[in-house]
Design an enzyme around this catalytic site. Structure first.
Site, PDB file in Angstrom:
ATOM      1  N   ARG A  16      -2.876   0.303  14.050  1.00  0.00           N
ATOM      2  CA  ARG A  16      -3.094   1.219  15.167  1.00  0.00           C
ATOM      3  C   ARG A  16      -2.751   0.588  16.515  1.00  0.00           C
ATOM      4  O   ARG A  16      -2.609   1.269  17.512  1.00  0.00           O
ATOM      5  CB  ARG A  16      -4.555   1.707  15.153  1.00  0.00           C
ATOM      6  CG  ARG A  16      -4.807   2.715  14.028  1.00  0.00           C
ATOM      7  CD  ARG A  16      -6.284   2.919  13.751  1.00  0.00           C
ATOM      8  NE  ARG A  16      -6.834   1.827  12.929  1.00  0.00           N
ATOM      9  CZ  ARG A  16      -8.110   1.770  12.529  1.00  0.00           C
ATOM     10  NH1 ARG A  16      -8.949   2.729  12.876  1.00  0.00           N
ATOM     11  NH2 ARG A  16      -8.527   0.755  11.789  1.00  0.00           N
ATOM     12  N   LYS A  23      -4.296  -8.332  14.688  1.00  0.00           N
ATOM     13  CA  LYS A  23      -5.128  -7.789  15.764  1.00  0.00           C
ATOM     14  C   LYS A  23      -5.974  -8.856  16.440  1.00  0.00           C
ATOM     15  O   LYS A  23      -6.118  -8.877  17.674  1.00  0.00           O
ATOM     16  CB  LYS A  23      -6.031  -6.696  15.188  1.00  0.00           C
ATOM     17  CG  LYS A  23      -6.893  -6.038  16.223  1.00  0.00           C
ATOM     18  CD  LYS A  23      -7.437  -4.719  15.730  1.00  0.00           C
ATOM     19  CE  LYS A  23      -8.225  -4.871  14.453  1.00  0.00           C
ATOM     20  NZ  LYS A  23      -8.620  -3.560  13.923  1.00  0.00           N
ATOM     21  N   GLY A  76      -8.229  -3.798   2.200  1.00  0.00           N
ATOM     22  CA  GLY A  76      -9.493  -3.268   2.700  1.00  0.00           C
ATOM     23  C   GLY A  76     -10.539  -4.345   2.949  1.00  0.00           C
ATOM     24  O   GLY A  76     -10.401  -5.479   2.500  1.00  0.00           O
ATOM     25  N   GLU A 153     -16.981   6.560   5.813  1.00  0.00           N
ATOM     26  CA  GLU A 153     -15.919   6.351   6.796  1.00  0.00           C
ATOM     27  C   GLU A 153     -15.563   7.672   7.460  1.00  0.00           C
ATOM     28  O   GLU A 153     -15.652   8.733   6.834  1.00  0.00           O
ATOM     29  CB  GLU A 153     -14.686   5.751   6.110  1.00  0.00           C
ATOM     30  CG  GLU A 153     -14.882   4.322   5.690  1.00  0.00           C
ATOM     31  CD  GLU A 153     -15.356   3.433   6.826  1.00  0.00           C
ATOM     32  OE1 GLU A 153     -14.640   3.303   7.824  1.00  0.00           O
ATOM     33  OE2 GLU A 153     -16.473   2.885   6.727  1.00  0.00           O
ATOM     34  N   ASN A 385      15.790 -32.135  44.447  1.00  0.00           N
ATOM     35  CA  ASN A 385      15.262 -33.049  43.424  1.00  0.00           C
ATOM     36  C   ASN A 385      16.078 -33.062  42.149  1.00  0.00           C
ATOM     37  O   ASN A 385      15.880 -33.905  41.301  1.00  0.00           O
ATOM     38  CB  ASN A 385      13.798 -32.701  43.104  1.00  0.00           C
ATOM     39  CG  ASN A 385      13.658 -31.288  42.568  1.00  0.00           C
ATOM     40  OD1 ASN A 385      14.433 -30.396  42.914  1.00  0.00           O
ATOM     41  ND2 ASN A 385      12.670 -31.088  41.723  1.00  0.00           N
ATOM     42  N   TYR A 386      17.014 -32.142  42.016  1.00  0.00           N
ATOM     43  CA  TYR A 386      17.716 -31.987  40.744  1.00  0.00           C
ATOM     44  C   TYR A 386      19.210 -32.140  40.955  1.00  0.00           C
ATOM     45  O   TYR A 386      19.803 -31.442  41.789  1.00  0.00           O
ATOM     46  CB  TYR A 386      17.394 -30.588  40.194  1.00  0.00           C
ATOM     47  CG  TYR A 386      17.908 -30.320  38.802  1.00  0.00           C
ATOM     48  CD1 TYR A 386      17.728 -31.250  37.779  1.00  0.00           C
ATOM     49  CD2 TYR A 386      18.563 -29.126  38.501  1.00  0.00           C
ATOM     50  CE1 TYR A 386      18.190 -31.001  36.502  1.00  0.00           C
ATOM     51  CE2 TYR A 386      19.028 -28.865  37.225  1.00  0.00           C
ATOM     52  CZ  TYR A 386      18.841 -29.794  36.226  1.00  0.00           C
ATOM     53  OH  TYR A 386      19.304 -29.537  34.952  1.00  0.00           O
TER      54      TYR A 386
HETATM   55  C1  UD1 Z   1     -14.691  -0.847   9.867  1.00  0.00           C
HETATM   56  C2  UD1 Z   1     -15.731  -0.198   8.943  1.00  0.00           C
HETATM   57  C3  UD1 Z   1     -16.414   0.959   9.674  1.00  0.00           C
HETATM   58  C4  UD1 Z   1     -17.030   0.462  10.980  1.00  0.00           C
HETATM   59  C5  UD1 Z   1     -15.968  -0.249  11.846  1.00  0.00           C
HETATM   60  C6  UD1 Z   1     -16.639  -0.904  13.035  1.00  0.00           C
HETATM   61  C7  UD1 Z   1     -14.766  -0.420   6.702  1.00  0.00           C
HETATM   62  C8  UD1 Z   1     -14.089   0.263   5.586  1.00  0.00           C
HETATM   63  N1  UD1 Z   1     -15.049   0.313   7.758  1.00  0.00           N
HETATM   64  O1  UD1 Z   1     -13.690   0.138  10.093  1.00  0.00           O
HETATM   65  O2  UD1 Z   1     -17.431   1.499   8.841  1.00  0.00           O
HETATM   66  O3  UD1 Z   1     -17.601   1.546  11.697  1.00  0.00           O
HETATM   67  O4  UD1 Z   1     -15.325  -1.278  11.084  1.00  0.00           O
HETATM   68  O5  UD1 Z   1     -15.740  -1.505  13.907  1.00  0.00           O
HETATM   69  O6  UD1 Z   1     -15.064  -1.591   6.582  1.00  0.00           O
HETATM   70  N2  UD1 Z   1      -9.765  -6.762   7.466  1.00  0.00           N
HETATM   71  C9  UD1 Z   1      -9.374  -7.760   6.617  1.00  0.00           C
HETATM   72  N3  UD1 Z   1      -8.703  -7.413   5.475  1.00  0.00           N
HETATM   73  C10 UD1 Z   1      -8.426  -6.139   5.159  1.00  0.00           C
HETATM   74  C11 UD1 Z   1      -8.847  -5.113   6.044  1.00  0.00           C
HETATM   75  C12 UD1 Z   1      -9.520  -5.459   7.188  1.00  0.00           C
HETATM   76  O7  UD1 Z   1      -9.597  -8.949   6.857  1.00  0.00           O
HETATM   77  O8  UD1 Z   1      -7.822  -5.914   4.085  1.00  0.00           O
HETATM   78  C13 UD1 Z   1     -10.472  -7.139   8.709  1.00  0.00           C
HETATM   79  C14 UD1 Z   1      -9.703  -6.739   9.944  1.00  0.00           C
HETATM   80  O9  UD1 Z   1      -8.868  -7.783  10.373  1.00  0.00           O
HETATM   81  C15 UD1 Z   1     -10.824  -6.450  10.954  1.00  0.00           C
HETATM   82  C16 UD1 Z   1     -12.006  -6.049  10.079  1.00  0.00           C
HETATM   83  O10 UD1 Z   1     -11.696  -6.459   8.768  1.00  0.00           O
HETATM   84  O11 UD1 Z   1     -11.158  -7.604  11.684  1.00  0.00           O
HETATM   85  C17 UD1 Z   1     -12.271  -4.553  10.135  1.00  0.00           C
HETATM   86  O12 UD1 Z   1     -11.129  -3.852   9.641  1.00  0.00           O
HETATM   87  P1  UD1 Z   1     -10.639  -2.500  10.306  1.00  0.00           P
HETATM   88  O13 UD1 Z   1      -9.451  -2.030   9.549  1.00  0.00           O
HETATM   89  O14 UD1 Z   1     -10.501  -2.650  11.754  1.00  0.00           O
HETATM   90  O15 UD1 Z   1     -11.865  -1.525   9.974  1.00  0.00           O
HETATM   91  P2  UD1 Z   1     -12.265  -0.200  10.740  1.00  0.00           P
HETATM   92  O16 UD1 Z   1     -11.348   0.890  10.349  1.00  0.00           O
HETATM   93  O17 UD1 Z   1     -12.433  -0.467  12.178  1.00  0.00           O
HETATM   94 CA    CA Z   2     -12.056  -2.156  13.451  1.00  0.00          CA
END
Ligand code: UD1
Ligand code: CA
Length: 456
Positions: A16, A23, A76, A153, A385-386
């Site tokens: 996004r 990110k 995820g 979600e 200088n250069y």
């Molecule tokens: C997530 C939560 C949501 C919460 C929100 C708060 C889930 C499914 N949803 O959504 O309930 O309200 O955070 O900010 O968890 N990441 C990984 N590996 C992956 C996917 C994500 O390391 O495969 C890390 C991302 O780098 C990030 C964090 O997990 O730092 C959250 O992932 P993100 O995709 O931003 O989740 P949200 O959609 O914001």
């Molecule tokens: Ca997030």
């Protein structure tokens, strides 16, 4: 805190954000998002693991003293935690999980949350908040005031669930064995085809485990960043907080809205910051100084009672006390300006030292120069200088006077109290106490114009 391990999820791409970088590498308040999460985490435990995947090498280069867990494919948040399973083998204590994209969370809130989890005897706890616009966040479906049923979600939520304003911060404490047992059961049957960590909560509820939900009072702390708009919103909060803490310490900030000051910056009392000023990195400014509008000061030291006029750029520079700089001066690369010196309009100084009381008031370039005390550098003076291949030093000793529009062709030295006549091209050292004139002599031709007119 005793028996607490921390796992930070930082493998996600930034779909996004429309960025090719992870990110957590994006910056707010002068630091990468991952650095903010880590600095809060370090207050609670030294056992910190970070799940990396997208731009893993860059994230690894940025942080130290943590264990890295590779998540090869980003399927995820639940999948990310599973990648760390081996790291937690045999561990029966608590694990605090936090995302790398919630940088405003404070150590105090995290501690209160872990205490809540432990005193309540929960198997798992979720940090939640009530927010006005819950769009995009996971919603907390409660059973009653103390217990929750599940987290849904946004994209999978029913119209009823969409009306819930209590959201999941993505910060949890789990009993480690309970976490990994339930994680093995989550599926990706949802709108995003991802393995969701919050699904573990529903599974634990099904097993009649006690789940805690700890609501933070300041929802600002759990603002997550998924878009550039949210990145700017968080940056604005960080800036406001920094300005507020400086004002509380006695600094006048005329317009906090347009003032950008990084967290690590230190400023003394009774210093005045005009609107539209940027002060970054490890900059330190003394007491009773004034920084006028449109200046950018980075990793520099500015002494007390110094005035920086409009439009200056000061980087990696040390400026003394009672100095005047600008307007429109550019100081950089290890420049040192002594006490009571004056650096004026359109003067660029690179890798040079100016002694106390020295003046360079107008339109000069001073590079690789060591300039003593009480030197007068005239308008338009340039250190050459250069030579196209190498840089060469210029030395100007105490009390010297360098006349307007002179070029000092380095390497060259102007001795103590020496004079350089205006318009000179100096190629040889000038001895102390002497006058150097290095320019073509003027010739006046009497009546030349009249003669020419007659010829027409
Ligand atoms: C997530 C939560 C949501 C919460 C929100 C708060 C889930 C499914 N949803 O959504 O309930 O309200 O955070 O900010 O968890 N990441 C990984 N590996 C992956 C996917 C994500 O390391 O495969 C890390 C991302 O780098 C990030 C964090 O997990 O730092 C959250 O992932 P993100 O995709 O931003 O989740 P949200 O959609 O914001
Ligand atoms: Ca997030």
């Amino acid at each position: 805190m005793e028996n607490l391990r921390i796992l930070i999820l930082a493998a996600g791409k930034s779909t996004r954000m429309k960025s090719k970088y992870a990110k957590v590498l994006h910056r707010a308040g002068g630091r990468a998002l991952i650095e903010h999460s880590l600095s809060a985490a370090r207050n609670l435990s030294t056992d910190i693991s970070v799940v990396v995947g997208h731009s893993a090498d860059q994230v690894k280069a940025m942080v130290s003293e943590v264990t890295f867990v590779d998540q090869k494919e980003q399927l995820g948040t639940g999948h990310a935690v599973l990648a760390a399973r081996e790291h937690f083998a045999g561990y029966t204590g608590d694990v605090l999980i936090m995302p790398g994209d919630v940088p405003l969370i404070s150590a105090a809130t995290l501690k209160a949350f872990v205490d809540f989890h432990r005193h309540g005897g929960f198997r798992a706890s979720v940090l939640t908040a009530e927010i006005a616009d819950p769009t995009g966040y996971g919603r907390i479906v409660r059973r009653n005031d103390n217990e929750i049923d599940s987290i849904v979600e946004h994209r999978d939520a029913s119209p009823d669930a969409l009306r819930i304003h209590e959201i999941n911060s993505s910060i949890y404490v789990f009993n480690a064995p309970a976490l990994f047992e339930s994680l093995a059961k989550i599926k990706n049957e949802n709108a995003q085809r991802e393995y969701y960590l919050p699904d573990v909560i529903g599974i634990l509820v099904g097993l009649k485990s006690k789940i805690g939900a700890f609501k933070v009072s300041s929802a600002e702390e759990i603002m997550g960043i998924n878009t550039r708009q949210e990145l700017a919103a968080v940056d604005r909060v960080m800036r406001r907080r920094k300005c507020e803490s400086l004002m509380a310490e006695g600094v006048t900030i005329m317009d906090p809205e347009t003032t950008y000051i990084d967290e690590a910056v230190r400023i003394g009392a009774d210093t005045v910051i005009y609107p539209s000023v940027q002060i970054y990195g490890s900059t330190m400014i003394g007491e009773e100084s004034t920084i006028h509008s449109f200046c950018r000061i980075s990793n520099s030291k500015i002494g007390g009672r110094t005035v920086v006029l409009e439009g200056c750029i000061i980087v990696d520079t040390s400026v003394g006390e009672d100095v005047s700089v600008g307007p429109y001066a550019h100081l950089r690369m290890g420049t040192v300006v002594g006490d009571t010196a004056k650096v004026g309009n359109f003067v660029e100084i690179k890798k040079s030292t100016l002694g106390a009381g020295t003046k360079s008031m107008h339109l000069a370039y001073l590079g690789d120069a060591t300039i003593g005390k009480n030197v007068n550098v005239g308008a338009g003076v340039i250190t050459c200088n250069y030579d196209g291949v190498n840089k060469h030093p210029t030395v100007i000793e105490d009390g010297a006077f360098v006349g307007t529009d002179s070029q000092l062709i380095a390497p060259v030295k102007i001795g103590k109290d020496a004079y350089v006549a205006a318009g000179s091209s100096i190629t040889e050292d000038v001895p102390a106490d002497s006058l150097a004139i290095a320019r073509g002599r003027q010739v006046n031709k009497d009546g030349w114009v009249k003669e020419r007119k007659k010829k027409k």
